[in-house]
Each structure stands twice: as C-alpha cells, then as structure tokens.
Design a protein around this motif. Structure first.
Motif, short mmCIF file in Angstrom:
data_model
loop_
_atom_site.label_atom_id
_atom_site.label_comp_id
_atom_site.label_asym_id
_atom_site.label_seq_id
_atom_site.Cartn_x
_atom_site.Cartn_y
_atom_site.Cartn_z
N ASP A 97 0.83 -1.24 -0.06
CA ASP A 97 0.09 0.09 0.30
C ASP A 97 1.06 0.93 -0.02
O ASP A 97 2.20 1.14 0.83
CB ASP A 97 -1.14 0.14 1.00
CG ASP A 97 -1.85 -1.46 1.28
OD1 ASP A 97 -2.44 -1.68 0.26
OD2 ASP A 97 -2.50 -1.70 2.17
N SER A 98 0.31 2.75 -0.48
CA SER A 98 1.35 3.31 -0.49
C SER A 98 0.83 4.50 0.84
O SER A 98 0.52 4.00 1.36
CB SER A 98 0.59 4.17 -1.65
OG SER A 98 -0.83 4.75 -1.86
N PRO A 99 2.12 4.91 0.89
CA PRO A 99 2.37 5.66 2.47
C PRO A 99 1.48 6.66 2.60
O PRO A 99 0.60 7.32 1.47
CB PRO A 99 3.63 5.88 3.06
CG PRO A 99 3.86 5.86 1.01
CD PRO A 99 3.84 4.93 -0.01
N VAL A 100 1.26 7.60 3.64
CA VAL A 100 0.86 8.39 3.47
C VAL A 100 1.64 9.48 2.72
O VAL A 100 2.37 9.83 2.56
CB VAL A 100 0.86 8.85 5.43
CG1 VAL A 100 -0.47 10.05 5.43
CG2 VAL A 100 -0.87 7.93 5.88
N GLU A 101 0.12 10.82 2.30
CA GLU A 101 0.83 11.82 1.58
C GLU A 101 2.18 12.41 2.65
O GLU A 101 1.66 12.97 3.58
CB GLU A 101 -0.30 12.48 1.33
CG GLU A 101 0.46 13.41 -0.03
CD GLU A 101 -0.46 14.40 -0.55
OE1 GLU A 101 -0.43 15.47 -1.45
OE2 GLU A 101 -2.06 13.78 -0.72
N HIS A 102 3.41 12.83 1.34
CA HIS A 102 4.21 13.81 2.53
C HIS A 102 5.06 14.30 1.45
O HIS A 102 5.08 13.68 0.31
CB HIS A 102 4.59 12.38 3.23
CG HIS A 102 6.02 11.02 2.51
ND1 HIS A 102 4.98 10.37 2.12
CD2 HIS A 102 7.40 11.43 1.86
CE1 HIS A 102 6.01 9.67 1.66
NE2 HIS A 102 7.63 10.33 1.82
N ASP A 103 5.78 14.84 2.33
CA ASP A 103 7.44 16.28 1.23
C ASP A 103 8.36 15.25 1.09
O ASP A 103 8.45 15.04 2.18
CB ASP A 103 6.82 17.54 1.90
CG ASP A 103 5.83 17.92 1.41
OD1 ASP A 103 4.73 18.05 0.43
OD2 ASP A 103 5.06 18.85 2.86
N VAL A 104 8.52 15.53 -0.14
CA VAL A 104 9.64 14.62 -0.15
C VAL A 104 10.86 16.13 -0.51
O VAL A 104 10.64 16.85 -1.13
CB VAL A 104 10.13 13.98 -1.28
CG1 VAL A 104 11.49 13.50 -1.35
CG2 VAL A 104 8.79 12.50 -0.82
N GLY A 125 3.19 9.54 -1.90
CA GLY A 125 2.16 8.96 -1.42
C GLY A 125 1.12 9.23 -1.11
O GLY A 125 0.56 10.36 -2.32
N GLY A 126 -0.26 9.37 -0.68
CA GLY A 126 -1.67 9.29 -0.68
C GLY A 126 -2.86 8.35 -1.31
O GLY A 126 -1.98 7.31 -2.62
N ALA A 127 -3.71 9.25 -2.03
CA ALA A 127 -3.93 8.42 -2.98
C ALA A 127 -4.03 7.91 -4.21
O ALA A 127 -3.55 8.76 -5.08
CB ALA A 127 -5.75 9.68 -3.39
N LYS A 128 -4.39 6.69 -4.94
CA LYS A 128 -3.68 6.29 -5.92
C LYS A 128 -4.15 7.42 -7.66
O LYS A 128 -3.73 7.55 -8.71
CB LYS A 128 -4.05 4.67 -6.69
CG LYS A 128 -3.40 4.29 -5.66
CD LYS A 128 -2.87 2.60 -5.72
CE LYS A 128 -2.19 1.55 -4.76
NZ LYS A 128 -2.69 0.54 -4.23
N ASP A 129 -5.49 7.96 -6.57
CA ASP A 129 -6.89 8.26 -8.51
C ASP A 129 -5.37 9.31 -8.77
O ASP A 129 -6.29 10.33 -9.97
CB ASP A 129 -7.87 8.32 -8.04
CG ASP A 129 -8.61 7.37 -7.61
OD1 ASP A 129 -7.36 5.84 -8.11
OD2 ASP A 129 -9.39 6.96 -7.13
N GLU A 130 -4.71 10.19 -7.45
CA GLU A 130 -4.27 11.36 -7.86
C GLU A 130 -3.31 11.92 -9.27
O GLU A 130 -2.95 10.29 -9.27
CB GLU A 130 -3.58 12.18 -6.85
CG GLU A 130 -5.08 12.66 -5.92
CD GLU A 130 -3.95 12.75 -4.42
OE1 GLU A 130 -2.59 13.59 -5.25
OE2 GLU A 130 -3.88 12.98 -3.54
N GLU A 131 -3.65 12.33 -9.85
CA GLU A 131 -2.85 13.28 -11.16
C GLU A 131 -1.06 13.08 -10.96
O GLU A 131 -1.60 13.51 -9.73
CB GLU A 131 -3.93 13.84 -12.47
CG GLU A 131 -4.87 13.31 -12.85
CD GLU A 131 -4.95 14.40 -13.84
OE1 GLU A 131 -4.95 15.15 -14.72
OE2 GLU A 131 -6.67 14.65 -13.73
#
Length: 144
Positions: A97-104, A125-131
């Motif tokens: 599963d992708s991790p929680v959305e975060h800044d790199v 990370g975050g949702a897979k539907d995001e572009e």
C-alpha cells in the motif's frame, strides 16, 4: 479355642505379632522389583503423552497468534482497496500500500553510470487516483 498352642496348619513364628513390620523403603523396593516392566511402560506412556500435549498446546498457541494477526490484517484490508496485478497474485504476496502523503525534500541522485542529477522537492504517497504533479514526472524520469 483360646489356647496359645499353634495349630497344625500354621508354622511357629509366622504369626503377625512375631514379625516386625518392614520399613517403607524396603516395601517400595520390593514393589519396584515385582512390577519393573509395568512401571517402565507407564512411565514411557506418560512421557510420550506429555511431549504430545506440549506440541499440541504449542501449535494451538501459534494458530491463535496467526488467527489474531490474520484478523487484524483483514480488518485493515477492509478499510483500503488493493489492486492485485497478475504478477503479484502469482507470487502470493499482497502489493504494498502507498504510504500517507508526504513531502520529499529536493536532493541529488547519483545514477549507475556516474551522472549526478538534481531531484526537485515533490509530494509522494496518498491516493492512487490523483494525477501526477509536475515534480512526480521529473522523479520518474530520474529513476529510469
């Protein structure tokens, strides 16, 4: 018939008052000698039974731990949707599963051929539907 004269069928000195009682340790030795084979069989059966019982209890404990782990995993899996590709399902492993959305942070990456490229900051990370954002395209090209 209260005379103290021994009867014909009882030898003298064989009456209970004349014989001192055997100590308990001697009785135990005599018993062990008479029943040696039976004692060995009972001891062996008891030892094998104890080993079998220990193994059954150990397997039951492991099954309960695995059941608890499976229950927790199924509850977690019920909250998220997971796509399984043919490659992942063949190996028997669930996809990550992708991790929680975060800044790199921006950083430098050294490629196999020795080139050093700059990777700008981006979100991961975050949702897979995001572009894909503008930073995601650069990082994808750099990894290839």
């Amino acid at each position: 018939m209260t005379d103290a004269v021994p009867r014909d069928n009882e030898p003298e000195g064989n009456q209970p008052e004349d014989v001192p009682p055997k100590p308990l340790i001697e009785k135990a030795r005599d018993f062990a000698k008479r029943h040696r084979d039976k004692i060995a069989i009972v001891t062996t059966v008891a030892a094998v039974g104890a080993v079998v019982l220990r193994e059954v209890l150990k397997q039951r404990d492991e099954a309960m731990v695995n059941a608890d782990w499976d229950e927790d995993a199924s509850q977690d899996a019920g909250d998220t949707e997971v796509e399984v590709s043919g490659e992942d399902s063949a190996s028997g492993e669930s996809p990550r599963d992708s991790p929680v959305e975060h800044d790199v942070k921006g950083h430098l990456r050294t490629l196999r051929d020795g080139r050093v490229i700059e990777i700008p900051p981006y979100k991961r990370g975050g949702a897979k539907d995001e572009e894909a954002g503008p930073g995601d395209e650069d990082s994808g090209e750099a990894a290839a």
